[in-house]
Design a protein around this motif. Structure first.
Motif, PDB file in Angstrom:
ATOM      1  N   UNK A 380      -6.910 -31.373 -13.888  1.00  0.00           N
ATOM      2  CA  UNK A 380      -7.207 -31.151 -15.304  1.00  0.00           C
ATOM      3  C   UNK A 380      -6.005 -30.677 -16.114  1.00  0.00           C
ATOM      4  N   UNK A 381      -4.869 -30.451 -15.444  1.00  0.00           N
ATOM      5  CA  UNK A 381      -3.721 -29.886 -16.155  1.00  0.00           C
ATOM      6  C   UNK A 381      -2.463 -30.697 -15.867  1.00  0.00           C
ATOM      7  N   UNK A 382      -1.655 -30.872 -16.895  1.00  0.00           N
ATOM      8  CA  UNK A 382      -0.464 -31.714 -16.825  1.00  0.00           C
ATOM      9  C   UNK A 382       0.726 -30.955 -16.240  1.00  0.00           C
ATOM     10  N   UNK A 383       1.383 -31.570 -15.273  1.00  0.00           N
ATOM     11  CA  UNK A 383       2.579 -30.978 -14.680  1.00  0.00           C
ATOM     12  C   UNK A 383       3.686 -30.862 -15.722  1.00  0.00           C
ATOM     13  N   UNK A 384       3.806 -31.867 -16.573  1.00  0.00           N
ATOM     14  CA  UNK A 384       4.835 -31.852 -17.615  1.00  0.00           C
ATOM     15  C   UNK A 384       4.602 -30.694 -18.591  1.00  0.00           C
ATOM     16  N   UNK A 385       3.348 -30.476 -18.954  1.00  0.00           N
ATOM     17  CA  UNK A 385       3.028 -29.366 -19.859  1.00  0.00           C
ATOM     18  C   UNK A 385       3.344 -28.033 -19.213  1.00  0.00           C
ATOM     19  N   UNK A 386       3.110 -27.930 -17.919  1.00  0.00           N
ATOM     20  CA  UNK A 386       3.421 -26.685 -17.205  1.00  0.00           C
ATOM     21  C   UNK A 386       4.931 -26.437 -17.203  1.00  0.00           C
ATOM     22  N   UNK A 387       5.723 -27.500 -17.069  1.00  0.00           N
ATOM     23  CA  UNK A 387       7.178 -27.362 -17.136  1.00  0.00           C
ATOM     24  C   UNK A 387       7.604 -26.873 -18.510  1.00  0.00           C
ATOM     25  N   UNK A 388       6.999 -27.447 -19.548  1.00  0.00           N
ATOM     26  CA  UNK A 388       7.300 -27.013 -20.916  1.00  0.00           C
ATOM     27  C   UNK A 388       7.026 -25.526 -21.070  1.00  0.00           C
ATOM     28  N   UNK A 389       5.909 -25.075 -20.520  1.00  0.00           N
ATOM     29  CA  UNK A 389       5.566 -23.655 -20.607  1.00  0.00           C
ATOM     30  C   UNK A 389       6.565 -22.762 -19.899  1.00  0.00           C
ATOM     31  N   UNK A 390       6.983 -23.167 -18.710  1.00  0.00           N
ATOM     32  CA  UNK A 390       7.964 -22.382 -17.955  1.00  0.00           C
ATOM     33  C   UNK A 390       9.253 -22.232 -18.746  1.00  0.00           C
ATOM     34  N   UNK A 391       9.746 -23.333 -19.292  1.00  0.00           N
ATOM     35  CA  UNK A 391      10.994 -23.306 -20.062  1.00  0.00           C
ATOM     36  C   UNK A 391      10.815 -22.510 -21.355  1.00  0.00           C
ATOM     37  N   UNK A 392       9.660 -22.667 -21.984  1.00  0.00           N
ATOM     38  CA  UNK A 392       9.389 -21.972 -23.250  1.00  0.00           C
ATOM     39  C   UNK A 392       9.439 -20.459 -23.081  1.00  0.00           C
ATOM     40  N   UNK A 393       9.009 -19.968 -21.936  1.00  0.00           N
ATOM     41  CA  UNK A 393       9.066 -18.522 -21.681  1.00  0.00           C
ATOM     42  C   UNK A 393      10.440 -18.085 -21.176  1.00  0.00           C
ATOM     43  N   UNK A 394      11.111 -18.956 -20.449  1.00  0.00           N
ATOM     44  CA  UNK A 394      12.414 -18.592 -19.885  1.00  0.00           C
ATOM     45  C   UNK A 394      13.431 -18.254 -20.968  1.00  0.00           C
ATOM     46  N   UNK A 395      13.507 -19.077 -21.976  1.00  0.00           N
ATOM     47  CA  UNK A 395      14.562 -18.937 -22.982  1.00  0.00           C
ATOM     48  C   UNK A 395      14.449 -17.635 -23.780  1.00  0.00           C
ATOM     49  N   UNK A 396      13.334 -17.356 -24.446  1.00  0.00           N
ATOM     50  CA  UNK A 396      13.282 -16.121 -25.237  1.00  0.00           C
ATOM     51  C   UNK A 396      13.275 -14.860 -24.388  1.00  0.00           C
ATOM     52  N   UNK A 397      12.633 -14.915 -23.228  1.00  0.00           N
ATOM     53  CA  UNK A 397      12.551 -13.710 -22.391  1.00  0.00           C
ATOM     54  C   UNK A 397      13.907 -13.331 -21.817  1.00  0.00           C
ATOM     55  N   UNK A 398      14.613 -14.299 -21.257  1.00  0.00           N
ATOM     56  CA  UNK A 398      15.916 -14.000 -20.664  1.00  0.00           C
ATOM     57  C   UNK A 398      16.923 -13.555 -21.719  1.00  0.00           C
ATOM     58  N   UNK A 399      17.018 -14.298 -22.804  1.00  0.00           N
ATOM     59  CA  UNK A 399      18.053 -13.992 -23.783  1.00  0.00           C
ATOM     60  C   UNK A 399      17.732 -12.755 -24.619  1.00  0.00           C
ATOM     61  N   UNK A 400      16.469 -12.486 -24.867  1.00  0.00           N
ATOM     62  CA  UNK A 400      16.129 -11.245 -25.575  1.00  0.00           C
ATOM     63  C   UNK A 400      16.420 -10.038 -24.688  1.00  0.00           C
ATOM     64  N   UNK A 401      16.073 -10.123 -23.402  1.00  0.00           N
ATOM     65  CA  UNK A 401      16.376  -9.029 -22.479  1.00  0.00           C
ATOM     66  C   UNK A 401      17.882  -8.857 -22.322  1.00  0.00           C
ATOM     67  N   UNK A 402      18.600  -9.967 -22.241  1.00  0.00           N
ATOM     68  CA  UNK A 402      20.056  -9.911 -22.125  1.00  0.00           C
ATOM     69  C   UNK A 402      20.658  -9.207 -23.336  1.00  0.00           C
ATOM     70  N   UNK A 403      20.137  -9.521 -24.517  1.00  0.00           N
ATOM     71  CA  UNK A 403      20.641  -8.906 -25.749  1.00  0.00           C
ATOM     72  C   UNK A 403      20.352  -7.403 -25.772  1.00  0.00           C
TER      73      UNK A 403
END
Length: 444
Positions: A380-403
């Protein structure tokens, strides 16, 4: 099954005869809790029990981190974990809850905020489903979600252990838990843009564990390794001081995960809750076996720390899809997570990223795996959509914490001096020792 992104109906809740269904009134006029009213009470009670279980996870984190680090830093570990739960609860009450669940106060599902505080007269409100039947009270909704808020910062605590300044860590935790965790959480659990896209994360493989894992990675990179860890271009193991304490921590966490995942059903539905209990436990067991199997082959001896982290790896891995994958799939997901945590712990150490408790491997690597596994094992769930979600969280979380870490490094400083690190943060930061008459046997 319900999910956190359920569009809740907020109804007045006044405990009087008129609020109960007609069928709940006995012949003598007394209120008898049956039908919809009984369901409401059962749901609310289970959600509060789940809240208790998630709360006990913080003791599990504290015990595990203390056990896997050196005795001279135990007070510091315990202090951080005590402060984190307080920071998480207070910031979530002040603004986090309404940032994570903004309701109609949202801009394109990307950012929303419905105001400071917990809400307007929440004691007179109940959360109801689309059928109008009460699920739980507004208070219960808040306190259950609030217990998750501090977990992300707790993950960071283990990764940066034994060399970070206490006040800098507490400032980081406050900012990250108050702003970043609820903001990105709203994208899925608050009915935001990722939820609309179909991204799925049942109880937080990404929204809790990877969100904490990305921050932990940023902190470790800014801090650098502990003294002596990679001296002479060699990897020197720095052993924890209490494997019994570490084992106690893992079993407390496993116990708490029944509330973490089971409570995320958001009702006391017997079939749904019991199914989630089964997939959660089997994934943990498979994670243990996967970690034992691979670590025994690679290290030539059975490693307890790997087995313990294997249990956590399986738990983190199943958290995203505990309600939507089959029982047999949960075993496969957990076993692969157990293999991944061993490979990751060794690989991260080899590239000289110092993570004393394996937090990056357990929470970040296995959090990503668990999120992607939903797309692989649920039709019932798309693998591609799950990848989008992983990347969507990676970018703001890593770079905000880094800052945040970088700003703290340039202003207050984030690392204790060499003398304090050698002597231990317990004495240097707190002026006390965890164990009476404790004597440091080694400078490292």
């Amino acid at each position: 099954m319900k999910s956190r992104s359920l569009h809740k109906r907020i109804l007045p809740l006044t405990i009087t005869m008129s609020t109960l269904p007609a069928a709940a009134l006995a012949a003598d006029g007394a209120a008898e809790i049956t039908g919809a009213a009984a369901t409401y009470v059962a749901n609310n009670t289970w959600m509060l029990v789940a809240t208790f279980l998630v709360f006990i996870m913080h003791l599990g984190f504290a015990s595990l981190e203390a056990g896997l680090t050196r005795a001279k830093n135990t007070v510091n570990i315990l202090f951080k974990n005590t402060a984190i739960i307080a920071i998480g609860l207070l910031t979530y009450a002040a603004m986090g809850f309404n940032l994570m669940y903004p309701g109609d106060f949202s801009i394109s599902g990307f950012f929303g905020f419905s105001g400071f505080g917990i809400g307007v007269s929440p004691e007179n409100m109940m959360i109801a489903g689309d059928d109008g039947v009460g699920i739980y009270t507004y208070w219960t909704d808040f306190i259950f979600q609030a217990m998750f808020a501090a977990t992300a910062a707790t993950i960071v605590s283990g990764a940066v252990a034994e060399r970070i300044k206490l006040h800098s860590f507490l400032i980081f935790s406050t900012v990250y838990v108050a702003l970043i965790y609820p903001w990105v959480g709203s994208w899925k659990w608050g009915g935001g843009w990722l939820d609309a896209m179909g991204f799925y994360d049942f109880a937080g493989s990404t929204l809790v564990h990877s969100v904490g894992g990305w921050a932990a990675l940023a902190g470790v990179l800014v801090l650098g390794p502990r003294l002596g860890k990679y001296a002479g271009n060699k990897i020197k193991p720095i052993m924890g001081h209490s494997m019994p304490l570490a084992a106690i921590g893992v079993f407390l966490l496993w116990l708490g995960w029944f509330g973490f995942n089971g409570g995320s059903v958001l009702s006391a539905d017997p079939a749904a809750v019991s199914f989630v209990f089964v997939t959660t436990s089997l994934a943990a067991a498979a994670g243990i076996m996967g970690a034992i199997f691979l670590s025994w082959i690679l290290q030539k001896k059975p490693d307890l720390s790997m087995a313990l982290n294997g249990a956590l790896a399986g738990l983190v891995g199943i958290t995203a899809g505990a309600d939507v994958v089959s029982v047999m799939s949960s075993i496969v997901i957990g076993f692969i997570a157990g293999l991944l945590v061993v490979v990751s712990v060794m690989g991260i150490d080899r590239i000289k990223i110092d993570d004393p408790v394996g937090a990056l491997s357990v929470h970040l690597v296995c959090g990503i795996w668990g999120t992607l596994a939903v797309g692989l094992f649920s039709s019932d769930h798309s693998f591609l959509t799950q990848i989008v979600g992983v990347v969507a969280y990676a970018v703001p979380c890593f770079f905000s914490a880094l800052a945040i870490f970088y700003i703290l490094k340039k202003t207050l400083g984030i690392r204790v001096d060499e003398e304090e690190e050698m002597g231990g943060l317990d004495v240097g930061e707190h002026g006390m020792a965890a164990y009476a008459d404790f004597e440091i046997k080694s400078a490292i």
